[in-house]
Structure formats: structure tokens, C-alpha cells
Scaffold this active site. Structure first.
Site, PDB file in Angstrom:
ATOM      1  N   LYS A  19     -77.407  30.629 -58.833  1.00 19.55           N
ATOM      2  CA  LYS A  19     -77.172  31.594 -59.762  1.00 19.55           C
ATOM      3  C   LYS A  19     -76.550  33.075 -59.231  1.00 19.55           C
ATOM      4  O   LYS A  19     -76.875  33.461 -58.223  1.00 19.55           O
ATOM      5  CB  LYS A  19     -78.075  31.839 -60.697  1.00 19.55           C
ATOM      6  CG  LYS A  19     -79.222  32.780 -60.294  1.00 19.55           C
ATOM      7  CD  LYS A  19     -79.334  34.142 -60.192  1.00 19.55           C
ATOM      8  CE  LYS A  19     -80.480  34.871 -59.728  1.00 19.55           C
ATOM      9  NZ  LYS A  19     -80.394  36.042 -59.235  1.00 19.55           N
ATOM     10  N   ASP A 150     -86.521  32.523 -62.722  1.00 26.26           N
ATOM     11  CA  ASP A 150     -85.102  32.020 -62.696  1.00 26.26           C
ATOM     12  C   ASP A 150     -84.985  30.562 -62.762  1.00 26.26           C
ATOM     13  O   ASP A 150     -84.043  30.240 -62.709  1.00 26.26           O
ATOM     14  CB  ASP A 150     -84.242  32.515 -61.479  1.00 26.26           C
ATOM     15  CG  ASP A 150     -84.174  34.118 -61.302  1.00 26.26           C
ATOM     16  OD1 ASP A 150     -84.010  34.695 -62.275  1.00 26.26           O
ATOM     17  OD2 ASP A 150     -84.026  34.405 -60.138  1.00 26.26           O
TER      18      ASP A 150
HETATM   19  P1  ATP Z   1     -84.344  35.530 -56.300  1.00 20.51           P
HETATM   20  O1  ATP Z   1     -83.109  35.869 -56.519  1.00 20.51           O
HETATM   21  O2  ATP Z   1     -84.874  34.664 -57.406  1.00 20.51           O
HETATM   22  O3  ATP Z   1     -85.408  36.656 -55.838  1.00 20.51           O
HETATM   23  P2  ATP Z   1     -83.801  34.866 -53.364  1.00 20.51           P
HETATM   24  O4  ATP Z   1     -82.755  33.667 -53.728  1.00 20.51           O
HETATM   25  O5  ATP Z   1     -83.598  35.988 -53.179  1.00 20.51           O
HETATM   26  O6  ATP Z   1     -84.500  34.588 -54.993  1.00 20.51           O
HETATM   27  P3  ATP Z   1     -85.327  32.570 -52.273  1.00 20.51           P
HETATM   28  O7  ATP Z   1     -84.464  32.148 -51.450  1.00 20.51           O
HETATM   29  O8  ATP Z   1     -85.464  31.785 -53.730  1.00 20.51           O
HETATM   30  O9  ATP Z   1     -85.023  33.944 -52.799  1.00 20.51           O
HETATM   31  O10 ATP Z   1     -86.696  32.641 -51.803  1.00 20.51           O
HETATM   32  C1  ATP Z   1     -87.481  33.834 -51.800  1.00 20.51           C
HETATM   33  C2  ATP Z   1     -88.689  33.312 -50.934  1.00 20.51           C
HETATM   34  O11 ATP Z   1     -89.586  32.212 -51.381  1.00 20.51           O
HETATM   35  C3  ATP Z   1     -88.305  33.015 -49.311  1.00 20.51           C
HETATM   36  O12 ATP Z   1     -88.354  34.067 -48.338  1.00 20.51           O
HETATM   37  C4  ATP Z   1     -89.416  31.925 -48.919  1.00 20.51           C
HETATM   38  O13 ATP Z   1     -90.368  32.540 -48.300  1.00 20.51           O
HETATM   39  C5  ATP Z   1     -89.995  31.399 -50.234  1.00 20.51           C
HETATM   40  N1  ATP Z   1     -89.817  30.092 -50.562  1.00 20.51           N
HETATM   41  C6  ATP Z   1     -90.765  29.024 -51.124  1.00 20.51           C
HETATM   42  N2  ATP Z   1     -90.063  27.714 -51.164  1.00 20.51           N
HETATM   43  C7  ATP Z   1     -88.729  28.153 -50.936  1.00 20.51           C
HETATM   44  C8  ATP Z   1     -87.678  27.112 -50.827  1.00 20.51           C
HETATM   45  N3  ATP Z   1     -87.731  25.832 -51.665  1.00 20.51           N
HETATM   46  N4  ATP Z   1     -86.496  27.766 -50.803  1.00 20.51           N
HETATM   47  C9  ATP Z   1     -86.336  29.079 -50.360  1.00 20.51           C
HETATM   48  N5  ATP Z   1     -87.469  29.798 -50.345  1.00 20.51           N
HETATM   49  C10 ATP Z   1     -88.397  29.370 -50.493  1.00 20.51           C
END
Ligand code: ATP
Length: 312
Positions: A19, A150
Site C-alpha cells: 500500500k 494496515d
Molecule cells: P508499516 O508501513 O505498516 O509500518 P512496513 O512496511 O514499514 O510496515 P513491514 O515490512 O511490514 O514494515 O515490517 C516491519 C517489521 O515487522 C519488520 O522489521 C519485521 O521485523 C517484522 N515482521 C514480522 N513479520 C513480517 C513479515 N511477514 N514481513 C515483514 N516483516 C515482518
């Protein structure tokens, strides 16, 4: 053959989109530590594919697709959000089951594109099909909201407003196809640190509601073809630029390379450069590569939320 006679699948693969927030307004931190949000989500064409297979024990495998995906930051134990999603679904139905979950990841980790949330949404849909549970949409959305702010949007996809913590999702008619150059960052940026900087710098004492004119522009882009760039906004951008001045430099480079406008994706550090169409997006990405920004992807939105792509 009627559906009732089909055998249960051995495995199910569900694709879920990243997203972006084309609008992100952030209010003052609440007593429970969350910030109230008004956001306009758009699902874009960067996807994680999640394949679930029946198993005795929970297990997670990660396949990183592309050099912008740092798989080392993703846990492969029960703390992975996909296992939490599977356990929540099983508990909701009062059953004891487990599964092997393979995540083929294209969405950057900790990139502000909600990759973990996409994986959780994909897992809910995939296990619902694998275990033949027929969970109602309302129950799936409630399970999703408990997993993270989200996650409900990753189920719904398209373009939608998000209120509350972002988990109350209302679809928005979006008649456009919007093109983005997604500029990845070498390092992640933690979401709590960006909100912490936001509280210090801004505090959220302002009107953060989405402008109705922005939603009109999404519904009727033909009335105002140049309109959307005017409305793109992210309250967290100054905080992210404060923590990571290089992101502001990236934004400036994208504008010099011809982008219509730029925007921080969610809480960053991924940056978005908006383009007028697919060719323009590829042109901007090409020019950015010439300036050393080689880790980019061209994506468009809106696209569908979590959906089955294969039964095994
Ligand atoms: P948001 O925008 O919702 O904050 P993001 O895209 O910045 O999310 P994600 O990639 O969703 O961040 O992941 C954040 C943290 O969650 C990662 O650093 C990781 O340690 C943990 N995590 C747990 N499960 C997962 C997964 N399936 N994929 C990615 N990260 C995961």
C-alpha cells in the site's frame, strides 16, 4: 463438477499488494499510545505471494525477490505476523491446526509499504480456503484489525479511506490509473521512531482530515486530470526527513528527473515519485538510475486486495 465435490486443496497461494498512502493526516497521540489517522490508501502493483500447505507444526520460509528485499529482518519463527494470523484464525474457529507458510517477498521490509500487513492478510485468506472455513468478510476484517492497523486495507485493496488507527476502511471509487516510481532505501526506518520525531516536531494539533475535493478528484479524474498531485500529502514527511535527510535529497532528485511530485510512502523510508503514465514512469526511473538511484520499481494503482492466485 459442483463445488461440493471438489477435493480440499493441498496448498493455496494468495497474492497481496503493497500500500501507499496518497494522503496521511496524523492527529495528536492518544492515551493508548496510538495516533488517530485520516488516510487515503491505495494498493499498488508490488506484491507478496503467500503459499500455505497443511502441516503438523507452524513453519515459515521466506524467498526474497529482488535486491531491495532484506529478508534478514524477517523472523522465521512464531513471531512472524503470518503465524500470528494463522493462530488467530484457528482460535476464532476453535480448531487446532498448523501450516507451512512460504512468503515470496517483493514488498520492501520496513519500507512503509505494509509488507508484513500484506502477508498477514494473504495468510488469513489462504488458510480460510485451505481449511475450508468460509469465514465471513466481517470476521476476516475484525481478525485483520486485531493483527495490525494496515491489515484490513490489504484485504480490501483498491483505494480506500482509513480512520481510527487506519483500521476502519471505507472503499473510495477511484476511476484513475496512477503511476508511481517507487524508490527503495538501503536501510529501513522504524515506524515508532518516525512517530516519535513527529510528536516532537509537530505534535498533531491541526486539522488532519482528508479534503473532500481529493476524493472527488479520485472519483472523477477526467474533471481535473492534473488534480491528484496537488492533494498528495503526508504529515510524517518532515519527521522522516529530519531523521533521514538523504530522503529529502532523493525527493529533490526525483523532481529534477521529471516527476510530477514526490511523497514519502507511509512512515518511510521508501519514496514515491508520481508520473503521468507508464512511459513517463519508466523515463523518470531511467533518469534516476543515471543519478545512481538504481533500486527502483515502476508500479501502478489501484489494484485488488488479497486474492487467490493458485490452488495446489
Ligand atoms: P508499516 O508501513 O505498516 O509500518 P512496513 O512496511 O514499514 O510496515 P513491514 O515490512 O511490514 O514494515 O515490517 C516491519 C517489521 O515487522 C519488520 O522489521 C519485521 O521485523 C517484522 N515482521 C514480522 N513479520 C513480517 C513479515 N511477514 N514481513 C515483514 N516483516 C515482518
Amino acid at each position: 463438477m459442483s463445488e461440493a465435490l471438489l477435493p480440499d486443496p493441498v496448498s493455496v497461494t494468495v497474492r497481496a499488494p503493497a500500500k501507499i498512502n496518497v494522503y496521511l493526516g496524523v492527529g495528536k497521540v492518544r492515551d493508548d499510545g496510538f495516533h488517530p489517522l485520516e488516510t487515503v490508501y491505495q494498493a499498488v502493483s508490488l506484491y507478496d505471494d503467500v503459499t500455505v500447505t497443511a502441516a503438523e507444526e507452524w513453519a515459515v520460509t521466506l524467498l526474497a525477490d529482488g535486491d531491495h528485499v532484506d529478508g534478514s529482518a524477517v523472523p522465521d519463527d512464531d513471531t512472524n505476523i503470518v503465524v500470528r494470523a494463522g493462530k488467530a484464525l484457528a482460535a476464532h474457529h476453535g480448531i487446532e491446526r498448523a501450516a507451512e507458510i512460504e512468503i515470496r517477498k517483493t514488498i520492501p521490509v520496513a519500507g512503509g509499504m505494509a509488507g508484513g500487513s500484506a502477508d498477514a492478510a494473504a495468510t488469513l485468506v489462504a488458510l480460510d480456503r485451505l481449511w475450508n472455513l468460509d469465514t465471513s468478510d466481517d470476521d476476516l476484517l475484525a481478525l485483520a484489525a486485531d493483527l495490525g492497523s494496515d491489515v484490513p486495507f490489504a484485504l480490501v485493496g483498491g483505494t480506500a479511506t482509513g480512520t481510527g488507527r487506519g483500521e476502519v476502511v471505507t472503499p473510495v471509487d477511484d476511476a484513475g490509473t496512477w503511476w508511481w516510481v517507487v524508490v527503495f532505501s538501503d536501510e529501513g526506518l522504524s515506524t515508532p521512531s518516525v512517530y516519535g520525531a513527529y510528536d516532537l516536531l509537530e505534535g498533531g494539533d491541526h486539522d488532519y482530515r482528508v479534503r473532500p475535493a481529493m476524493l472527488d478528484t479520485l472519483r472523477h479524474p477526467e474533471d481535473n486530470p492534473d488534480g491528484l498531485p496537488m492533494f498528495l500529502y503526508n504529515d510524517l514527511e518532515d519527521a522522516a526527513f529530519y531523521l533521514r535527510p538523504d530522503l529529502q535529497t532523493t525527493a529533490e532528485a526525483a523532481l529534477e528527473c521529471g516527476a510530477a511530485t514526490t511523497l514519502l510512502s507511509g512512515s518511510g523510508p521508501t519514496m514515491l515519485a508520481m508520473a503521468t503514465d507508464a512511459d513517463h514512469a519508466r523515463e523518470v526511473a531511467g533518469r534516476l538510475a543515471g543519478r545512481g538511484y538504481t533500486r527502483t520499481a515502476v508500479a501502478h494503482g489501484p489494484v485488488a486486495g488479497a486474492h487467490v492466485v493458485a490452488y495446489g
